[in-house]
Write a protein that holds these residues in place. Structure first.
Motif, PDB file in Angstrom:
ATOM      1  N   CYS A  71       0.857  -1.182   0.000  1.00 25.78           N
ATOM      2  CA  CYS A  71       0.000   0.000   0.000  1.00 25.78           C
ATOM      3  C   CYS A  71       0.901   1.242   0.000  1.00 25.78           C
ATOM      4  O   CYS A  71       2.117   1.132   0.129  1.00 25.78           O
ATOM      5  CB  CYS A  71      -0.911  -0.027   1.228  1.00 25.78           C
ATOM      6  SG  CYS A  71      -0.049   0.283   2.785  1.00 25.78           S
ATOM      7  N   PRO A  72       0.333   2.435  -0.139  1.00 22.02           N
ATOM      8  CA  PRO A  72       1.159   3.641  -0.125  1.00 22.02           C
ATOM      9  C   PRO A  72       2.008   3.789   1.145  1.00 22.02           C
ATOM     10  O   PRO A  72       3.170   4.200   1.073  1.00 22.02           O
ATOM     11  CB  PRO A  72       0.141   4.774  -0.240  1.00 22.02           C
ATOM     12  CG  PRO A  72      -1.003   4.165  -0.963  1.00 22.02           C
ATOM     13  CD  PRO A  72      -1.065   2.746  -0.469  1.00 22.02           C
ATOM     14  N   LEU A  73       1.454   3.435   2.300  1.00 24.32           N
ATOM     15  CA  LEU A  73       2.233   3.560   3.531  1.00 24.32           C
ATOM     16  C   LEU A  73       3.374   2.545   3.577  1.00 24.32           C
ATOM     17  O   LEU A  73       4.446   2.828   4.103  1.00 24.32           O
ATOM     18  CB  LEU A  73       1.322   3.421   4.751  1.00 24.32           C
ATOM     19  CG  LEU A  73       0.285   4.536   4.910  1.00 24.32           C
ATOM     20  CD1 LEU A  73      -0.614   4.273   6.107  1.00 24.32           C
ATOM     21  CD2 LEU A  73       0.954   5.891   5.029  1.00 24.32           C
ATOM     22  N   CYS A  74       3.150   1.362   3.010  1.00 25.27           N
ATOM     23  CA  CYS A  74       4.226   0.366   2.911  1.00 25.27           C
ATOM     24  C   CYS A  74       5.358   0.903   2.042  1.00 25.27           C
ATOM     25  O   CYS A  74       6.538   0.723   2.359  1.00 25.27           O
ATOM     26  CB  CYS A  74       3.710  -0.939   2.315  1.00 25.27           C
ATOM     27  SG  CYS A  74       2.511  -1.814   3.318  1.00 25.27           S
ATOM     28  N   VAL A  75       5.000   1.548   0.945  1.00 25.28           N
ATOM     29  CA  VAL A  75       6.009   2.090   0.032  1.00 25.28           C
ATOM     30  C   VAL A  75       6.799   3.202   0.712  1.00 25.28           C
ATOM     31  O   VAL A  75       8.027   3.278   0.564  1.00 25.28           O
ATOM     32  CB  VAL A  75       5.351   2.572  -1.282  1.00 25.28           C
ATOM     33  CG1 VAL A  75       6.331   3.332  -2.142  1.00 25.28           C
ATOM     34  CG2 VAL A  75       4.783   1.378  -2.041  1.00 25.28           C
ATOM     35  N   ILE A  76       6.136   4.042   1.475  1.00 24.40           N
ATOM     36  CA  ILE A  76       6.852   5.104   2.194  1.00 24.40           C
ATOM     37  C   ILE A  76       7.831   4.479   3.192  1.00 24.40           C
ATOM     38  O   ILE A  76       8.963   4.955   3.349  1.00 24.40           O
ATOM     39  CB  ILE A  76       5.863   6.062   2.889  1.00 24.40           C
ATOM     40  CG1 ILE A  76       5.061   6.837   1.838  1.00 24.40           C
ATOM     41  CG2 ILE A  76       6.599   7.025   3.818  1.00 24.40           C
ATOM     42  CD1 ILE A  76       3.920   7.659   2.411  1.00 24.40           C
ATOM     43  N   GLN A  77       7.427   3.404   3.850  1.00 25.31           N
ATOM     44  CA  GLN A  77       8.334   2.712   4.768  1.00 25.31           C
ATOM     45  C   GLN A  77       9.506   2.099   4.004  1.00 25.31           C
ATOM     46  O   GLN A  77      10.637   2.087   4.492  1.00 25.31           O
ATOM     47  CB  GLN A  77       7.568   1.647   5.558  1.00 25.31           C
ATOM     48  CG  GLN A  77       6.581   2.261   6.538  1.00 25.31           C
ATOM     49  CD  GLN A  77       5.644   1.246   7.128  1.00 25.31           C
ATOM     50  OE1 GLN A  77       6.075   0.372   7.858  1.00 25.31           O
ATOM     51  NE2 GLN A  77       4.356   1.347   6.795  1.00 25.31           N
ATOM     52  N   ARG A  78       9.269   1.614   2.793  1.00 22.79           N
ATOM     53  CA  ARG A  78      10.366   1.109   1.973  1.00 22.79           C
ATOM     54  C   ARG A  78      11.351   2.227   1.649  1.00 22.79           C
ATOM     55  O   ARG A  78      12.563   2.019   1.674  1.00 22.79           O
ATOM     56  CB  ARG A  78       9.831   0.493   0.672  1.00 22.79           C
ATOM     57  CG  ARG A  78       9.118  -0.809   0.857  1.00 22.79           C
ATOM     58  CD  ARG A  78       8.630  -1.342  -0.459  1.00 22.79           C
ATOM     59  NE  ARG A  78       7.891  -2.592  -0.282  1.00 22.79           N
ATOM     60  CZ  ARG A  78       7.511  -3.369  -1.274  1.00 22.79           C
ATOM     61  NH1 ARG A  78       7.783  -3.034  -2.532  1.00 22.79           N
ATOM     62  NH2 ARG A  78       6.851  -4.478  -1.029  1.00 22.79           N
ATOM     63  N   TYR A  79      10.833   3.411   1.328  1.00 20.20           N
ATOM     64  CA  TYR A  79      11.709   4.551   1.078  1.00 20.20           C
ATOM     65  C   TYR A  79      12.555   4.853   2.311  1.00 20.20           C
ATOM     66  O   TYR A  79      13.746   5.164   2.201  1.00 20.20           O
ATOM     67  CB  TYR A  79      10.900   5.796   0.688  1.00 20.20           C
ATOM     68  CG  TYR A  79      10.529   5.871  -0.775  1.00 20.20           C
ATOM     69  CD1 TYR A  79      11.495   6.005  -1.765  1.00 20.20           C
ATOM     70  CD2 TYR A  79       9.202   5.814  -1.167  1.00 20.20           C
ATOM     71  CE1 TYR A  79      11.148   6.085  -3.102  1.00 20.20           C
ATOM     72  CE2 TYR A  79       8.836   5.891  -2.508  1.00 20.20           C
ATOM     73  CZ  TYR A  79       9.816   6.027  -3.470  1.00 20.20           C
ATOM     74  OH  TYR A  79       9.473   6.094  -4.801  1.00 20.20           O
ATOM     75  N   ALA A  80      11.961   4.768   3.494  1.00 18.45           N
ATOM     76  CA  ALA A  80      12.712   5.032   4.727  1.00 18.45           C
ATOM     77  C   ALA A  80      13.821   4.008   4.917  1.00 18.45           C
ATOM     78  O   ALA A  80      14.959   4.366   5.240  1.00 18.45           O
ATOM     79  CB  ALA A  80      11.767   5.041   5.933  1.00 18.45           C
ATOM     80  N   PHE A  81      13.520   2.723   4.711  1.00 25.55           N
ATOM     81  CA  PHE A  81      14.560   1.692   4.838  1.00 25.55           C
ATOM     82  C   PHE A  81      15.649   1.891   3.787  1.00 25.55           C
ATOM     83  O   PHE A  81      16.840   1.711   4.081  1.00 25.55           O
ATOM     84  CB  PHE A  81      13.964   0.287   4.725  1.00 25.55           C
ATOM     85  CG  PHE A  81      13.290  -0.191   5.982  1.00 25.55           C
ATOM     86  CD1 PHE A  81      13.987  -0.273   7.189  1.00 25.55           C
ATOM     87  CD2 PHE A  81      11.962  -0.577   5.970  1.00 25.55           C
ATOM     88  CE1 PHE A  81      13.366  -0.718   8.344  1.00 25.55           C
ATOM     89  CE2 PHE A  81      11.336  -1.026   7.121  1.00 25.55           C
ATOM     90  CZ  PHE A  81      12.037  -1.097   8.313  1.00 25.55           C
ATOM     91  N   ALA A  82      15.274   2.264   2.568  1.00 22.48           N
ATOM     92  CA  ALA A  82      16.264   2.514   1.523  1.00 22.48           C
ATOM     93  C   ALA A  82      17.140   3.712   1.876  1.00 22.48           C
ATOM     94  O   ALA A  82      18.368   3.669   1.695  1.00 22.48           O
ATOM     95  CB  ALA A  82      15.569   2.733   0.178  1.00 22.48           C
ATOM     96  N   ALA A  83      16.529   4.774   2.400  1.00 18.38           N
ATOM     97  CA  ALA A  83      17.303   5.953   2.807  1.00 18.38           C
ATOM     98  C   ALA A  83      18.276   5.604   3.924  1.00 18.38           C
ATOM     99  O   ALA A  83      19.441   6.030   3.901  1.00 18.38           O
ATOM    100  CB  ALA A  83      16.353   7.070   3.257  1.00 18.38           C
TER     101      ALA A  83
END
Length: 163
Positions: free
Chosen positions: A34-46
């Motif tokens: 979901c969109p919130l999952c993707v934002i969390q993926r961005y955080a882990f990638a950062a």
């Protein structure tokens, strides 16, 4: 660099492993993010990118990188906390329409759609893993990572950090 480098590399490895697990869930178990999952993926990638770059810098710069990565971790924890709230209150929207549309137009979503494209619903119920939902696991990992990074960022020059 003897103190910060191992922590930064370990955190980068854990963050990349969590992203790999997210890809496994998405592509093998068909759990669409979901969109919130993707934002969390961005955080882990950062977190992973900042830690990898900082691990090969001088000690003072590495500590600044650890502090910066801890901010990304705390931001991810905030998103995971909101995701947990939404799952507990299904009448609250995760902003699927505007948030998904805007997330899917970011260049990284177009270049790496297999990792950063949102296609799922925030309220979709998946089987828990060891009794915790995915957002709960994300929150746990964000908090653990933030603790290690903050300790690394603010440890004194003399002596070794005790984990």
């Amino acid at each position: 660099m003897k103190k910060a480098k191992p922590v930064l590399l370990a955190v980068a490895f854990v963050s990349l492993a969590l992203l790999a697990f997210a890809l496994y869930l998405q592509h093998v178990e068909n759990m669409q993010p979901c969109p919130l999952c993707v934002i969390q993926r961005y955080a882990f990638a950062a977190i992973a990118i900042i830690c990898l770059i900082s691990a090969f810098r001088k000690e003072a710069t590495a500590k600044v990188g650890a502090a910066l990565a801890s901010l990304a971790s705390l931001a991810g924890a905030g998103v995971a906390g909101w995701h947990i709230y939404i799952k507990a209150n299904p009448t609250v929207s995760c902003g699927i329409d505007p948030l998904e549309t805007s997330l899917n137009t970011i260049p990284t979503a177009k270049l790496l759609p297999f990792l950063f494209q949102a296609d799922g619903l925030c309220t979709t119920a998946y089987a828990p893993i060891l009794g915790l939902s995915l957002p709960q696991w994300s929150l746990v990992w964000f908090v653990v990572i933030a603790i290690f990074l903050l300790r690394t960022a603010f440890q004194k020059k003399s002596g070794y950090a005790s984990f």
